[in-house]
Scaffold this active site. Structure first.
Site, mmCIF file in Angstrom:
data_model
loop_
_atom_site.group_PDB
_atom_site.id
_atom_site.type_symbol
_atom_site.label_atom_id
_atom_site.label_comp_id
_atom_site.label_asym_id
_atom_site.label_seq_id
_atom_site.Cartn_x
_atom_site.Cartn_y
_atom_site.Cartn_z
ATOM 1 C CG HIS A 242 -3.151 -5.252 28.136
ATOM 2 N ND1 HIS A 242 -3.868 -4.958 26.648
ATOM 3 C CD2 HIS A 242 -3.634 -6.116 28.041
ATOM 4 C CE1 HIS A 242 -2.980 -6.292 26.099
ATOM 5 N NE2 HIS A 242 -3.708 -7.368 26.637
ATOM 6 C CG ASP B 194 -7.285 -9.007 28.501
ATOM 7 O OD1 ASP B 194 -8.449 -8.559 29.063
ATOM 8 O OD2 ASP B 194 -7.009 -9.590 27.881
#
Ligand code: ZN
Length: 509
Positions: free
Chosen positions: A462, A317
């Site tokens: 992430h 992400d």
């Protein structure tokens, strides 16, 4: 000694000197030679150490391959995102560094102050039932190729139900390391000030809505302190911004006044006239989407996975990130693994080449909103924009719309589900949280993933943290040893028989 005296004889009339004089000059020459040749080599021997101490964070080249840093779409600007997600608060701050250290310090000081103030207030007022939110998004408007309007939009909820919206523009020249004031663009002095005020009052009186909303005393007061005005400029328009309550009742929210430059042409400074006639920065160039792209992705996704397989979907992400995403792509390639990247529209704007690379290499692309706002706290119009902005940007670059949506912080409500349904994007959550943003430790990341992953899991991580990229080779290698195959989220959902908008979570251990 004879050699010395012969050599010296070329430069000094030695014959005129006594023997003592010859010896003296010979010794002098030796001393000069020592200074000339031997001492510098001492310093040279020291040189590598000096360089090392200057760059102490440079990673050992045996540990990490040379990292290629992707070019930003806006020369001299580098956008990153800082996020945190705790029980009591969450924030997403678009943090900007520039090629000018002076300007970076100015911007960073402001950002740090905003964040610190928020954290202090969150500490005081926020609870798990009423968590605090902070979202700072950046709108980048180029003027020339090194001059930009950088407009930071803050949305914040700490105490109370109503959020606060604020705007903070910086107008900067990266090459000249200059932070502009309004008087760089407008000739504003005692004589011209009234003229400027009159132009603005005139414009407001012609706008029915503004006319009713604006308190004229407050307006005149705000215009009297030029240094406090918030403004941006392009080759056509000077824009003034007033925060909620500044010159109007709270219900009016943020007030924005766009003044055509022709209305204030007589006030423009020479510098402004020169600069605004400069060739305006070209629109960010997007790489052409290759024709065969759609086919490649279709092939990957239509592959039917055997039902007795062991599959896991790794997701990343908040990117794309100028150097972390590239490292992750390299590792994925080495393991022949497919992953899913949930991207932010604002990041996509800065690094379109990485978006293209992700698509070309056969990974799946999901929408993660434009600004990483908490979608459960914003207006319906903003909500729609958070979806559509990122959708359109990714379509422009790759030729395809994103196939999935992941709400920032995993925060969704009926409004978010309705919007996802409108645009036909399934909502993707996760079943394994690597907590990579919190631990920032490759060993801890690996431990969490290995403990919690089961066949059919969706793993959250992430691609904005160096430590996540460092953890990935071990994570993929360990999962592979346990028999897992790495697939995209869409492949995983199909395999699990999960259809519809969702939300979809993936299997738990
Ligand atoms: Zn996120």
């Amino acid at each position: 000694m004879i050699l010395w005296t012969r050599l010296l004889g070329r430069f000094i009339p030695l014959k005129k000197l006594t023997t003592r004089g010859k010896i003296f000059f010979s010794l002098l020459a030796l001393v000069l030679l020592i200074i000339g040749f031997i001492l510098p080599s001492f310093f040279k021997a020291d040189a590598p150490d000096t360089e090392k101490t200057e760059t102490p964070e440079e990673p050992d080249s045996t540990e990490i391959e040379q990292v290629e840093i992707a070019e930003s779409n806006y020369p001299g600007l580098h956008l990153e995102i800082q996020t945190a997600d705790t029980d009591n608060y969450h924030y997403a701050v678009h943090s900007l560094t520039t090629d000018s250290e002076t300007l970076t310090v100015t911007i960073q000081n402001w950002l740090t102050n905003e964040k610190d103030t928020f954290l202090k207030e969150a500490d005081e007022y926020a609870t798990a039932e009423r968590p605090a939110h902070l979202n700072i998004a950046l709108n980048t408007i180029p003027i020339t190729k090194s001059t930009y309007n950088l407009v930071f939009n803050t949305y914040e909820i700490t105490g109370g139900a109503n959020g606060i919206s604020k705007t903070k523009p910086f107008v900067v020249n990266i090459e000249e390391e200059k932070h502009y004031t309004l008087t760089d663009f407008l000739e504003l002095n005692e004589e011209t000030q009234d003229h400027f005020t009159e132009i603005i009052k005139q414009m407001i009186s012609e706008d029915e809505n503004l006319q009713q909303e604006i308190n004229e005393d407050k307006l005149i007061q705000s215009l009297s302190d030029i240094n406090q005005l918030k403004w941006t400029i392009t080759d056509e328009i000077l824009t003034l911004y007033w925060d909620k309550y500044a010159i109007a009742a709270g219900a009016s929210g943020l007030i924005i006044l766009e003044i055509p430059l022709e209305n204030i042409a007589d006030l423009l400074t020479e510098e402004a006239q020169e600069m605004l006639h400069f060739e305006v920065a070209e629109e960010p160039t997007e790489p052409e989407a290759p024709d065969e792209m759609e086919d490649i992705s279709e092939d990957t996704e239509s592959e039917v996975l055997p039902s007795d397989g062991k599959y896991v979907a790794v997701t990343f992400d908040d990117g794309p990130h100028p150097n972390v995403t590239g490292q992750i792509l390299q590792t994925l390639k080495e393991f022949n693994a497919k992953a899913t990247f949930f991207m932010l529209g604002n990041q996509v704007d800065y690094y379109p080449n990485i978006v293209q690379q992700i698509a070309t290499e056969g990974h799946e692309i999901g929408n993660h909103s434009q600004t990483h706002a908490d979608l459960t706290t914003i207006s319906p119009e903003q909500l729609q924009n958070e979806f559509s902005y990122t959708n359109e940007r990714i379509k422009e670059i790759t030729g395809r719309y994103p196939t999935l949506f992941r709400p920032p912080y995993g925060a969704y409500n009926d409004g978010v589900i309705a919007q996802a349904t409108n645009v036909g994007l399934p909502i993707i959550m996760w079943s394994v949280d690597s907590l990579d943003w919190q631990s920032r430790d490759p060993i801890a990341i690996n431990e969490v993933i290995m403990t919690e992953t089961a066949p059919g899991s969706i793993i959250l991580s992430h691609d904005i943290h160096e430590t996540t990229a460092q953890a990935l080779p071990t994570v993929l290698s360990n999962l592979q040893n346990e028999g897992y195959t790495f697939v995209t989220v869409s492949q995983l959902l199909e395999w699990r028989g999960d259809a519809g908008i969702g939300p979809h979570f993936g299997s738990y251990q």
